[in-house]
Design an enzyme around this catalytic site. Structure first.
Site, PDB file in Angstrom:
ATOM      1  CG  PHE A   4       0.643  -4.242 -11.381  1.00 26.84           C
ATOM      2  CD1 PHE A   4       0.367  -3.472 -10.267  1.00 26.84           C
ATOM      3  CD2 PHE A   4       0.156  -5.535 -11.422  1.00 26.84           C
ATOM      4  CE1 PHE A   4      -0.379  -3.979  -9.215  1.00 26.84           C
ATOM      5  CE2 PHE A   4      -0.590  -6.061 -10.385  1.00 26.84           C
ATOM      6  CZ  PHE A   4      -0.856  -5.273  -9.276  1.00 26.84           C
ATOM      7  CG  HIS A  41      -5.254  -6.534   4.668  1.00 24.34           C
ATOM      8  ND1 HIS A  41      -5.341  -5.191   4.941  1.00 24.34           N
ATOM      9  CD2 HIS A  41      -3.964  -6.770   4.349  1.00 24.34           C
ATOM     10  CE1 HIS A  41      -4.159  -4.636   4.794  1.00 24.34           C
ATOM     11  NE2 HIS A  41      -3.299  -5.574   4.432  1.00 24.34           N
ATOM     12  CB  THR A  67      -9.019 -10.591   6.952  1.00 16.08           C
ATOM     13  OG1 THR A  67      -7.792 -10.052   6.441  1.00 16.08           O
ATOM     14  CG2 THR A  67      -8.781 -11.226   8.315  1.00 16.08           C
ATOM     15  CG  MET A 100      -2.121  -0.939   1.037  1.00 19.18           C
ATOM     16  SD  MET A 100      -3.231  -0.532  -0.338  1.00 19.18           S
ATOM     17  CE  MET A 100      -4.110   0.856   0.339  1.00 19.18           C
TER      18      MET A 100
END
EC number: 2.5.1.78
Length: 166
Positions: free
Chosen positions: A113, A88, A86, A57
């Protein structure tokens, strides 16, 4: 008909590689592959900037800062986002992908990327050199090709017009 394409000559190119420390078992192998690819194709050590960040992030902030500097011909974003228990995983994978796409649409500098999004650590390791090639190396090839394409597009389309205006 005019055909314009990049090539794999890295001499003189300035390339940044953004790589998180999170999932270092994988990201360190991706970085090794990217550096190998860049150097094999003529990008010199002094023209490679490696930016280590905590996690994927943080690449979004880092990309913005690197683009603001305006000194690189291409930027490679590496990472390994591995599905956990999760939601996330979905957030990180989606946001970094969207951010790279957005920066590519709004910037003159190609951003490659090279973030793996896998279900398991084994899948990530396979894509970082174990069985399925090294996606870091592949990202380096794309960065060199796109940086050269950028230069050729400028040369072939912008420079002829700027000379005719004088």
């Amino acid at each position: 008909m005019k055909v314009v394409q990049g090539d794999y000559r890295g001499e003189g190119l300035k390339i940044a590689v953004v790589v998180p420390r999170f999932n270092d078992l994988v990201t360190s192998k991706l970085l090794e592959g990217a550096l190998d690819g860049l150097k094999r194709h003529g990008v010199s050590d002094e023209n490679i900037t490696v930016v280590r960040i905590p996690g994927s992030m943080e690449a979004i902030y880092t990309l913005k800062r690197l683009l603001d500097l305006g000194v690189h011909d291409a930027i490679i974003v590496l990472g390994a986002v591995i599905r956990g228990e999760t939601y996330h995983f979905n957030v990180v994978a989606n946001e970094i992908g969207k951010a790279v796409a957005q920066f590519n649409m709004n910037s003159d500098v190609p951003i490659v990327f090279g973030v793996l999004t896998t279900d398991t650590l084994e899948q990530a390791l396979n894509r970082a050199g174990a069985k399925s090639g090294n996606k870091g190396f592949e990202a380096a090839m794309v960065a060199i090709e796109m940086a050269n394409l950028r230069k050729k597009l400028r040369r072939d389309f912008l420079e002829p017009h700027s000379n005719s205006r004088q």
